[in-house]
Scaffold this active site. Sequence first.
Site, short mmCIF file in Angstrom:
data_model
loop_
_atom_site.label_atom_id
_atom_site.label_comp_id
_atom_site.label_asym_id
_atom_site.label_seq_id
_atom_site.Cartn_x
_atom_site.Cartn_y
_atom_site.Cartn_z
N GLY A 39 0.84 -1.19 0.00
CA GLY A 39 0.00 0.00 0.00
C GLY A 39 0.87 1.24 0.00
N ALA A 59 10.42 1.82 -6.59
CA ALA A 59 11.41 2.87 -6.30
C ALA A 59 11.80 2.85 -4.82
CB ALA A 59 10.85 4.23 -6.68
N CYS A 60 11.04 2.10 -4.01
CA CYS A 60 11.40 1.97 -2.59
C CYS A 60 12.68 1.17 -2.38
CB CYS A 60 10.25 1.33 -1.80
SG CYS A 60 8.87 2.46 -1.57
N TYR A 77 9.21 -3.15 3.29
CA TYR A 77 8.77 -3.28 1.90
C TYR A 77 9.93 -3.17 0.89
CZ TYR A 77 6.15 -1.78 -2.32
OH TYR A 77 5.64 -1.65 -3.59
N LYS A 104 -2.44 5.46 -1.88
CA LYS A 104 -1.27 6.33 -1.99
C LYS A 104 -1.73 7.78 -2.14
CE LYS A 104 1.24 2.54 -3.86
NZ LYS A 104 0.00 1.78 -4.08
N ALA A 105 -0.77 8.68 -2.16
CA ALA A 105 -1.11 10.11 -2.09
C ALA A 105 -2.07 10.57 -3.19
CB ALA A 105 0.18 10.94 -2.11
N ARG A 152 7.57 13.98 -5.10
CA ARG A 152 7.46 12.66 -5.74
C ARG A 152 7.21 12.88 -7.23
NH1 ARG A 152 8.48 11.66 -1.21
NH2 ARG A 152 7.65 10.08 0.21
P1 NAD Z 1 -2.70 -3.81 -5.40
O1 NAD Z 1 -2.66 -3.95 -3.92
O2 NAD Z 1 -3.85 -3.09 -6.00
O3 NAD Z 1 -2.58 -5.24 -6.09
C1 NAD Z 1 -1.84 -6.29 -5.54
C2 NAD Z 1 -2.74 -7.51 -5.52
O4 NAD Z 1 -2.01 -8.63 -5.03
C3 NAD Z 1 -3.96 -7.34 -4.61
O5 NAD Z 1 -5.16 -7.47 -5.35
C4 NAD Z 1 -3.81 -8.46 -3.61
O6 NAD Z 1 -5.04 -9.07 -3.22
C5 NAD Z 1 -2.92 -9.44 -4.36
N1 NAD Z 1 -2.28 -10.36 -3.47
C6 NAD Z 1 -1.72 -10.11 -2.26
N2 NAD Z 1 -1.28 -11.25 -1.72
C7 NAD Z 1 -1.55 -12.23 -2.59
C8 NAD Z 1 -1.35 -13.64 -2.58
N3 NAD Z 1 -0.81 -14.26 -1.52
N4 NAD Z 1 -1.74 -14.35 -3.65
C9 NAD Z 1 -2.33 -13.74 -4.71
N5 NAD Z 1 -2.58 -12.43 -4.75
C10 NAD Z 1 -2.18 -11.67 -3.71
O7 NAD Z 1 -1.32 -3.11 -5.81
P2 NAD Z 1 -0.85 -2.49 -7.20
O8 NAD Z 1 -0.76 -1.03 -7.02
O9 NAD Z 1 -1.64 -3.05 -8.31
O10 NAD Z 1 0.66 -3.04 -7.25
C11 NAD Z 1 1.02 -4.16 -8.02
C12 NAD Z 1 2.50 -4.44 -7.82
O11 NAD Z 1 3.27 -3.31 -8.18
C13 NAD Z 1 2.89 -4.79 -6.39
O12 NAD Z 1 3.88 -5.78 -6.41
C14 NAD Z 1 3.47 -3.51 -5.86
O13 NAD Z 1 4.38 -3.73 -4.81
C15 NAD Z 1 4.14 -2.97 -7.11
N6 NAD Z 1 4.30 -1.52 -7.04
C16 NAD Z 1 3.19 -0.72 -7.10
C17 NAD Z 1 3.36 0.65 -7.02
C18 NAD Z 1 2.18 1.58 -7.08
O14 NAD Z 1 2.38 2.79 -6.97
N7 NAD Z 1 0.95 1.10 -7.29
C19 NAD Z 1 4.64 1.20 -6.88
C20 NAD Z 1 5.72 0.35 -6.80
C21 NAD Z 1 5.56 -1.02 -6.90
O1 GDC Z 2 1.67 6.97 0.17
P1 GDC Z 2 2.52 7.67 -0.81
O2 GDC Z 2 1.92 7.98 -2.12
O3 GDC Z 2 3.82 6.81 -0.97
O4 GDC Z 2 2.97 9.06 -0.12
C1 GDC Z 2 3.65 10.05 -0.83
C2 GDC Z 2 3.83 11.26 0.09
O5 GDC Z 2 2.55 11.89 0.25
C3 GDC Z 2 4.33 10.90 1.48
O6 GDC Z 2 5.31 11.81 1.90
C4 GDC Z 2 3.08 11.06 2.36
O7 GDC Z 2 3.38 11.45 3.70
C5 GDC Z 2 2.38 12.20 1.61
N1 GDC Z 2 0.96 12.31 1.94
C6 GDC Z 2 0.31 13.44 2.33
N2 GDC Z 2 -0.95 13.20 2.64
C7 GDC Z 2 -2.27 11.02 2.51
O8 GDC Z 2 -3.37 11.42 2.90
C8 GDC Z 2 -1.15 11.86 2.38
N3 GDC Z 2 -2.10 9.71 2.17
C9 GDC Z 2 -0.91 9.23 1.71
N4 GDC Z 2 -0.81 7.93 1.35
N5 GDC Z 2 0.19 10.01 1.59
C10 GDC Z 2 0.06 11.31 1.93
C11 GDC Z 2 5.33 4.71 -2.31
C12 GDC Z 2 5.03 3.42 -1.60
C13 GDC Z 2 4.49 2.46 -2.58
C14 GDC Z 2 5.38 2.34 -3.82
C15 GDC Z 2 5.91 3.68 -4.30
C16 GDC Z 2 7.06 3.65 -5.28
O9 GDC Z 2 5.87 5.61 -1.41
O10 GDC Z 2 4.09 3.67 -0.60
O11 GDC Z 2 4.15 1.24 -2.05
O12 GDC Z 2 6.31 1.34 -3.81
O13 GDC Z 2 6.31 4.51 -3.28
O14 GDC Z 2 7.37 4.92 -5.73
P2 GDC Z 2 5.36 7.07 -1.36
O15 GDC Z 2 5.47 7.74 -2.69
O16 GDC Z 2 6.08 7.73 -0.25
#
Ligand code: NAD
Ligand code: GDC
Length: 385
Positions: free
Chosen positions: A90, A130-131, A160, A203-204, A233
């Site tokens: 998440g 990117a994490c 993560y 996410k944000a 970001r």
């Molecule tokens: P998402 O949470 O919407 O989708 C991930 C899915 O994986 C979920 O539907 C969840 O139910 C499923 N899942 C979790 N555990 C499982 C299991 N044991 N077996 C089968 N399914 C399972 O997330 P997303 O945004 O679609 O991200 C997809 C991928 O991209 C992830 O690996 C995430 O870490 C990576 N990623 C996403 C972002 C982003 O900004 N969305 C950024 C960096 C990396």
């Molecule tokens: O959650 P995120 O989008 O993830 O947050 C971006 C920035 O926005 C953070 O500094 C957060 O504190 C700020 N922010 C401000 N208000 C809010 O209401 C809010 N909700 C959220 N969620 N954030 C808020 C992400 C990871 C992902 C993924 C990507 C890769 O980090 O959470 O799982 O891997 O990076 O780029 P972010 O960008 O820090």
Amino acid sequence: MASRIDRNQPIIVCGGGGFIGGHLVADFLKQGYKNVVSVDKKPLDGWYQVHRGVTNLGGPKGDLMNLDVCRKVMKGRAGAKVYQLAADMGGMGFIETHKAECMLSVMINTQMLMAAKEVGVDRFFYASSACVYNADKQRNANVTALKEEDAYPAMPEDGYGWEKLFSERMCRHFREDFGTQARVARFHNVYGPFGTWEGGREKAPAAICRKVMNAKHTGKLEIEIWGDGSQTRSFMYITDCVKGIQAITNHDTFVEPINLGSSELVSINQLVSIAEDIAGVKLARKYKLDAPKGVAGRNSDNTLIQKVFGWEPDTRLADGMAKTYEWIEGEYLAKYGSGKKFVEFNYHDKGHDSKGHGKNGTAKKPAKSKPAGKKPAGKKKSKSR
Ligand code: NAD
Ligand code: GDC
């Protein structure tokens, strides 16, 4: 050089009930692929998108924490392209408070790699993040964009990020030692319709859209922003992500982890202004300084993807946010009407979001089957969470 296109080739999307996976499946159907398998541990009624014309494996049949399930998914599908996007993840509110759960996704990656290796696949795509990048390179909001080599020496996001970096290495060693054709993209914050917008994992971009529309619909014209809003970001729109995933997977010779992200750097304050402009409101800003913030600044250096692929994600943030806002508003209004019932999620409350459900009710009402390639539903039609 790209691998041959064969629309009968098995395509397996792990995490197909999630945000990016759901869009990826839609895109394969649009291109005419006939043998697409979508796998997710959530029951089908919890998927963001359920597509007709696909083998949908949801619930226990799709739980890839179980090696037998991974093997069943791969059985009879030699020569497939596997897209491994399943993960327990998440936004910052989730990954800062659920480190062990994030790290357990290593089981999914390990077992899917093993099952893929056993049958022999054409490609294994892994969704990294990117994490993985070294925290020292992200201490300033005015950040220098991250190049691929900035992942080492390793000091990734705790929990993560370590899992992602480890799984990247595993992909590399499966390729080197076993010949599994793994490809890895490091996604930078992806956004768009049909993704998490409430419940604690959002996410944000989605969170800010929701907070702005909640203020608008309740008439309480203020917003709580995590941190001081100066953190920066870049955000990648989903269609760019889906295109990039396939280009990276299909490449015959480029095998190293590569950035897949926008290079349009914005502060969170700017992101809020974009959402305010879309909504046509101006809000009083309150800053919650002890909320999860992550790194001070993060941007994608796209030199390598431009060089190798002659392309980079390029949807303007204001355009992508307008589409995202519209979709979330449809969901929000369908669920909360005037918005008066909405309660902001408390990220400290682990009990609530481990299943992706918030305080506002547990039942996600997902979209019914949508025809392949159909554009994300607008306000009236969509019922997904
Ligand atoms: P998402 O949470 O919407 O989708 C991930 C899915 O994986 C979920 O539907 C969840 O139910 C499923 N899942 C979790 N555990 C499982 C299991 N044991 N077996 C089968 N399914 C399972 O997330 P997303 O945004 O679609 O991200 C997809 C991928 O991209 C992830 O690996 C995430 O870490 C990576 N990623 C996403 C972002 C982003 O900004 N969305 C950024 C960096 C990396
Ligand atoms: O959650 P995120 O989008 O993830 O947050 C971006 C920035 O926005 C953070 O500094 C957060 O504190 C700020 N922010 C401000 N208000 C809010 O209401 C809010 N909700 C959220 N969620 N954030 C808020 C992400 C990871 C992902 C993924 C990507 C890769 O980090 O959470 O799982 O891997 O990076 O780029 P972010 O960008 O820090």
